[in-house]
Design an enzyme around this catalytic site. Structure first.
Site, PDB file in Angstrom:
ATOM      1  N   PRO A 179       0.628  -1.341   0.106  1.00  0.00           N
ATOM      2  CA  PRO A 179      -0.013   0.036  -0.046  1.00  0.00           C
ATOM      3  C   PRO A 179       0.957   1.145   0.200  1.00  0.00           C
ATOM      4  CG  PRO A 179      -0.199  -1.207   2.164  1.00  0.00           C
ATOM      5  CD  PRO A 179       0.524  -2.018   1.187  1.00  0.00           C
ATOM      6  N   GLU A 180       0.661   2.289  -0.936  1.00  0.00           N
ATOM      7  CA  GLU A 180       1.210   3.438  -0.853  1.00  0.00           C
ATOM      8  C   GLU A 180      -0.026   4.471  -0.673  1.00  0.00           C
ATOM      9  OE1 GLU A 180       4.354   3.995  -3.921  1.00  0.00           O
ATOM     10  OE2 GLU A 180       4.995   1.940  -3.965  1.00  0.00           O
ATOM     11  N   LYS A 196       1.363   7.841   3.840  1.00  0.00           N
ATOM     12  CA  LYS A 196       0.997   6.418   4.118  1.00  0.00           C
ATOM     13  C   LYS A 196       0.526   6.353   5.575  1.00  0.00           C
ATOM     14  CE  LYS A 196       4.920   5.518   1.541  1.00  0.00           C
ATOM     15  NZ  LYS A 196       6.210   4.666   1.267  1.00  0.00           N
ATOM     16  N   HIS A 214      -3.862 -14.017   9.832  1.00  0.00           N
ATOM     17  CA  HIS A 214      -2.752 -13.147  10.280  1.00  0.00           C
ATOM     18  C   HIS A 214      -3.443 -11.794  11.058  1.00  0.00           C
ATOM     19  CE1 HIS A 214       0.374 -15.231   8.160  1.00  0.00           C
ATOM     20  NE2 HIS A 214      -0.422 -15.023   7.166  1.00  0.00           N
ATOM     21  N   ARG A 222       3.313  -9.492   7.294  1.00  0.00           N
ATOM     22  CA  ARG A 222       4.502  -9.444   7.547  1.00  0.00           C
ATOM     23  C   ARG A 222       4.918  -8.643   8.800  1.00  0.00           C
ATOM     24  NH1 ARG A 222       6.220  -8.625   1.232  1.00  0.00           N
ATOM     25  NH2 ARG A 222       4.524  -9.641   0.649  1.00  0.00           N
ATOM     26  N   ARG A 254      16.563  -2.991  -2.436  1.00  0.00           N
ATOM     27  CA  ARG A 254      15.337  -3.139  -3.379  1.00  0.00           C
ATOM     28  C   ARG A 254      15.668  -3.094  -5.081  1.00  0.00           C
ATOM     29  NH1 ARG A 254      14.828   0.170   0.615  1.00  0.00           N
ATOM     30  NH2 ARG A 254      12.911  -0.653   1.704  1.00  0.00           N
TER      31      ARG A 254
END
Length: 293
Positions: free
Chosen positions: A2-3, A61, A96, A117, A277
């Site tokens: 998500p941005e 964000k 989760h 995560r 990245r």
DNA sequence: CCGGCGTCCTGGGGGC
DNA sequence: TGCCCCCAGGACGCCG
């Protein structure tokens, strides 16, 4: 991943489904999900119980729910894989599920923070005025250093350009620096740079004002396009507040397109390791300047 | 002071 | 087939 556009979709969902509701009970199912809350999970739950949420707000964000009767807000960040879901109380727990917020009304739904995560989380903070907006917006003190985002009407474009010129850094780093401009992540940075035909290692100090204004326009365009589409989804981890997947990945021009033809010139797109990245770019349209490698 | 890099985390996927 | 390692990356802390 998500941005800003995805987080805005979540914010709208919270505004619709959570604003004005009073907390009955909170369950923290994973301590890491509240690691930013100073008092830990039990304290988070105790302090939130009985409080009523105001209208959800967002900066970059980050999003937060102001408490109606205190100068405090619940801060949320989705990290890499976080979801905020409004689910029926009897829906089975997600694998989760990290935090559950039950409400006192009879609406039959609860708020769930689900995060595989665990890069994201929720926490309670004092609100602070930042000089331009008042306490009524409830800006959490711990994100006072986060810059306004490019879709914010109060984003200070002149200050942004000045900061870019003053930095001895490169453009993609600067786009990802949340203290300069917030809400831009790896995906939209690559997309905006591709649209602007700029190499990701272009030194910020060499950008003229018109060039950086143009880049900013591309950042806004790509974010607005994603917003119109309801948020981007790449791996089905991202789901909005009502559990609906976003869709937008078909529209990406750069991110994830290694070896695929550039949509402008047909040259195979490249991927370069960058800051642990990846950067995706067209080697023909986005040439490095002399100073970059 | 600030740029830059390591760290946290987990599931999926590739390679052997 | 199974195992191991790598990869994804936002934000913060630390180092030089």
């Amino acid at each position: 991943m998500p941005e800003l556009p995805e987080v805005e979709v979540v914010r709208r969902g919270l505004e619709r489904w959570v604003a004005g509701r009073t907390v009955d009970a909170v369950e923290v199912l994973h301590p890491r999900a509240v690691r930013r809350h100073a008092g830990g999970g039990a304290d988070f739950a105790a302090r939130l119980t009985g409080e009523t949420f105001g209208v959800a707000r967002r900066r970059g964000k980050y999003l937060w729910l102001p408490l109606a009767e205190r100068e405090m807000s619940v801060l949320g960040h989705l990290g890499m894989s976080g979801q905020l879901l409004v689910q029926p109380e009897d829906a089975p727990d997600e694998k989760h599920l990290r935090i559950r917020v039950r409400f006192r009304d009879g609406a039959g739904t609860e708020l769930r923070f689900v995060d595989q995560r665990t890069f994201g989380g929720m926490s309670l903070h004092e609100s602070v005025a930042d000089g331009t907006d008042g306490y009524e917006e409830g800006l959490p003190d711990v994100i006072a250093h986060i810059a306004r985002d490019p879709l914010d009407p109060l984003f200070d474009e002149a200050a942004y350009h000045l900061a870019l010129r003053a930095k001895r850094s490169t453009i993609k780093r600067a786009l990802l620096d949340q203290s300069l401009i917030s809400g831009v992540g790896n995906i939209y940075a690559d997309e905006a740079l591709w649209r602007a035909k700029l190499h990701y290692e272009r030194p910020t100090a060499t950008l003229t004002r018109p060039r950086s204004t143009e880049l900013l326009g591309h950042v806004r365009d790509v974010m607005n396009a994603a917003l119109d589409a309801g948020g981007t989804s790449f791996d089905s981890l991202y789901v909005n507040v009502n559990g609906e997947s976003g869709y937008f990945d078909r529209s990406l021009d750069a991110y994830g397109r290694e070896d695929e033809p550039c949509r402008r010139c047909g040259t195979p797109m490249r991927r370069r390791p960058w800051m642990n990245r990846s950067s995706y770019f067209c080697p023909r349209c986005q040439r490095p300047s002399r100073a970059a490698s």
